[in-house]
Write an enzyme that holds these catalytic residues in place. Sequence first.
Site, PDB file in Angstrom:
ATOM      1  N   GLY A  39       0.776  -1.243   0.000  1.00  0.00           N
ATOM      2  CA  GLY A  39       0.000   0.000   0.000  1.00  0.00           C
ATOM      3  C   GLY A  39       0.803   1.287   0.000  1.00  0.00           C
ATOM      4  O   GLY A  39       0.362   2.300  -0.509  1.00  0.00           O
ATOM      5  N   GLU A  94       3.943   4.521   5.638  1.00  0.00           N
ATOM      6  CA  GLU A  94       2.773   3.632   5.600  1.00  0.00           C
ATOM      7  C   GLU A  94       1.598   4.356   4.942  1.00  0.00           C
ATOM      8  O   GLU A  94       1.475   5.578   5.053  1.00  0.00           O
ATOM      9  CB  GLU A  94       2.478   3.219   7.051  1.00  0.00           C
ATOM     10  CG  GLU A  94       1.219   2.441   7.298  1.00  0.00           C
ATOM     11  CD  GLU A  94       1.190   1.049   6.716  1.00  0.00           C
ATOM     12  OE1 GLU A  94       1.339   0.942   5.487  1.00  0.00           O
ATOM     13  OE2 GLU A  94       0.982   0.076   7.471  1.00  0.00           O
ATOM     14  N   ASP A  95       0.757   3.605   4.256  1.00  0.00           N
ATOM     15  CA  ASP A  95      -0.396   4.224   3.598  1.00  0.00           C
ATOM     16  C   ASP A  95      -1.441   4.723   4.588  1.00  0.00           C
ATOM     17  O   ASP A  95      -1.891   5.852   4.528  1.00  0.00           O
ATOM     18  CB  ASP A  95      -1.034   3.241   2.582  1.00  0.00           C
ATOM     19  CG  ASP A  95      -1.326   1.862   3.174  1.00  0.00           C
ATOM     20  OD1 ASP A  95      -1.107   1.649   4.389  1.00  0.00           O
ATOM     21  OD2 ASP A  95      -1.783   0.996   2.413  1.00  0.00           O
ATOM     22  N   ASP A  98      -5.105   2.299  10.762  1.00  0.00           N
ATOM     23  CA  ASP A  98      -6.513   2.001  11.001  1.00  0.00           C
ATOM     24  C   ASP A  98      -6.646   1.562  12.467  1.00  0.00           C
ATOM     25  O   ASP A  98      -6.712   2.409  13.348  1.00  0.00           O
ATOM     26  CB  ASP A  98      -6.914   0.909   9.994  1.00  0.00           C
ATOM     27  CG  ASP A  98      -8.382   0.574   9.988  1.00  0.00           C
ATOM     28  OD1 ASP A  98      -9.205   1.468  10.200  1.00  0.00           O
ATOM     29  OD2 ASP A  98      -8.725  -0.605   9.749  1.00  0.00           O
ATOM     30  N   LYS A 126      -7.363   6.740  10.448  1.00  0.00           N
ATOM     31  CA  LYS A 126      -8.778   6.641  10.831  1.00  0.00           C
ATOM     32  C   LYS A 126      -8.806   6.568  12.351  1.00  0.00           C
ATOM     33  O   LYS A 126      -8.841   5.471  12.929  1.00  0.00           O
ATOM     34  CB  LYS A 126      -9.378   5.348  10.270  1.00  0.00           C
ATOM     35  CG  LYS A 126      -9.615   5.332   8.784  1.00  0.00           C
ATOM     36  CD  LYS A 126     -10.355   4.033   8.454  1.00  0.00           C
ATOM     37  CE  LYS A 126     -10.159   3.614   7.037  1.00  0.00           C
ATOM     38  NZ  LYS A 126     -10.643   2.237   6.782  1.00  0.00           N
ATOM     39  N   PHE A 147     -14.092   2.761   4.063  1.00  0.00           N
ATOM     40  CA  PHE A 147     -13.047   1.987   3.397  1.00  0.00           C
ATOM     41  C   PHE A 147     -12.628   2.712   2.123  1.00  0.00           C
ATOM     42  O   PHE A 147     -13.436   2.980   1.245  1.00  0.00           O
ATOM     43  CB  PHE A 147     -13.503   0.555   3.084  1.00  0.00           C
ATOM     44  CG  PHE A 147     -12.335  -0.329   2.775  1.00  0.00           C
ATOM     45  CD1 PHE A 147     -11.585  -0.897   3.792  1.00  0.00           C
ATOM     46  CD2 PHE A 147     -11.943  -0.560   1.453  1.00  0.00           C
ATOM     47  CE1 PHE A 147     -10.475  -1.682   3.511  1.00  0.00           C
ATOM     48  CE2 PHE A 147     -10.827  -1.352   1.166  1.00  0.00           C
ATOM     49  CZ  PHE A 147     -10.107  -1.909   2.202  1.00  0.00           C
ATOM     50  N   ARG A 160      -5.350   0.079  -6.784  1.00  0.00           N
ATOM     51  CA  ARG A 160      -4.116   0.706  -6.301  1.00  0.00           C
ATOM     52  C   ARG A 160      -3.635   1.809  -7.239  1.00  0.00           C
ATOM     53  O   ARG A 160      -2.954   2.741  -6.846  1.00  0.00           O
ATOM     54  CB  ARG A 160      -2.990  -0.333  -6.187  1.00  0.00           C
ATOM     55  CG  ARG A 160      -3.182  -1.360  -5.099  1.00  0.00           C
ATOM     56  CD  ARG A 160      -1.879  -2.123  -4.877  1.00  0.00           C
ATOM     57  NE  ARG A 160      -2.064  -3.363  -4.137  1.00  0.00           N
ATOM     58  CZ  ARG A 160      -2.126  -3.454  -2.806  1.00  0.00           C
ATOM     59  NH1 ARG A 160      -2.016  -2.379  -2.071  1.00  0.00           N
ATOM     60  NH2 ARG A 160      -2.287  -4.615  -2.224  1.00  0.00           N
TER      61      ARG A 160
HETATM   62  P1  IMP Z   1      -4.356  -1.684  10.859  1.00  0.00           P
HETATM   63  O1  IMP Z   1      -3.438  -2.753  11.347  1.00  0.00           O
HETATM   64  O2  IMP Z   1      -5.788  -1.991  11.222  1.00  0.00           O
HETATM   65  O3  IMP Z   1      -3.968  -0.298  11.323  1.00  0.00           O
HETATM   66  O4  IMP Z   1      -4.384  -1.749   9.301  1.00  0.00           O
HETATM   67  C1  IMP Z   1      -3.366  -1.299   8.578  1.00  0.00           C
HETATM   68  C2  IMP Z   1      -3.416  -1.786   7.157  1.00  0.00           C
HETATM   69  O5  IMP Z   1      -4.733  -2.172   6.748  1.00  0.00           O
HETATM   70  C3  IMP Z   1      -3.029  -0.671   6.241  1.00  0.00           C
HETATM   71  O6  IMP Z   1      -1.644  -0.637   6.082  1.00  0.00           O
HETATM   72  C4  IMP Z   1      -3.763  -1.018   4.977  1.00  0.00           C
HETATM   73  O7  IMP Z   1      -2.980  -1.876   4.198  1.00  0.00           O
HETATM   74  C5  IMP Z   1      -5.004  -1.717   5.450  1.00  0.00           C
HETATM   75  N1  IMP Z   1      -6.168  -0.802   5.473  1.00  0.00           N
HETATM   76  C6  IMP Z   1      -6.757  -0.224   6.543  1.00  0.00           C
HETATM   77  N2  IMP Z   1      -7.787   0.557   6.191  1.00  0.00           N
HETATM   78  C7  IMP Z   1      -7.835   0.509   4.843  1.00  0.00           C
HETATM   79  C8  IMP Z   1      -8.698   1.132   3.869  1.00  0.00           C
HETATM   80  O8  IMP Z   1      -9.624   1.920   4.148  1.00  0.00           O
HETATM   81  N3  IMP Z   1      -8.426   0.821   2.570  1.00  0.00           N
HETATM   82  C9  IMP Z   1      -7.433  -0.017   2.182  1.00  0.00           C
HETATM   83  N4  IMP Z   1      -6.617  -0.613   3.067  1.00  0.00           N
HETATM   84  C10 IMP Z   1      -6.812  -0.360   4.385  1.00  0.00           C
HETATM   85 MG    MG Z   2      -0.455  -0.948   4.565  1.00  0.00          MG
END
Ligand code: IMP
Ligand code: MG
Length: 181
Positions: A39, A94-95, A98, A126, A147, A160
């Site tokens: 990402g 990082e993208d 979440d 988020k 999302f 992407r």
């Molecule tokens: P986390 O561990 O829940 O913080 O998730 C992190 C990863 O989940 C990010 O690096 C993304 O790859 C993916 N992710 C979380 N939210 C989204 C979204 O809204 N769209 C696409 N990928 C997401």
């Molecule tokens: Mg990611």
Amino acid sequence: MQVLLTREQIERRVQELAAEIRRDYPEDEEIHLVCVLKGGFVFLSDLVRCLHGRVTLDFIALSSYGKGTQSSGEVRLLKDVDHALEGRHVVIVEDIVDTGLTLHYLQEILRARSPKSLRTVCLLSKPSRRQIDVRVDYIGFSIEDRFVVGYGLDFDERYRELPYIAVLDGEDAAGAADPRS
Ligand code: IMP
Ligand code: MG
């Protein structure tokens, strides 16, 4: 699909982030960017071209989601970095943050390798979804719990390539897994 952040908005913010990051390090110090695949690749490529001074980069891959849009909460290291981090100013690229679980795990394993400093830049955050209090030093945009895809972010490996960030709705996800199951 509804556009949330345009190409122009992203471009302007990435320039600001690059300037902010550069300001925080002594001018002659090298910054080592560690991009989280997949990402983060578009964000990295724009960010690195805006960063002045000495920069090096590396890539790491972690598992996050499978085919759906909900985090499994389980994080695995799929591909490690190629270069040692000891004594370097490391910035994780990082993208999106979440729940924070992926980033928290990543920061722990990288910190154990004795970088001179460790910071994190995320294009998106988020905050309402956070499950763990993880430190993010630079955030491009805070967004609601929707999302999103594009600019590196995918849904089931699609979208992407979009040059903007859009909110995925039910129709876009149809044919693949139900995005909320
Ligand atoms: P986390 O561990 O829940 O913080 O998730 C992190 C990863 O989940 C990010 O690096 C993304 O790859 C993916 N992710 C979380 N939210 C989204 C979204 O809204 N769209 C696409 N990928 C997401
Ligand atoms: Mg990611």
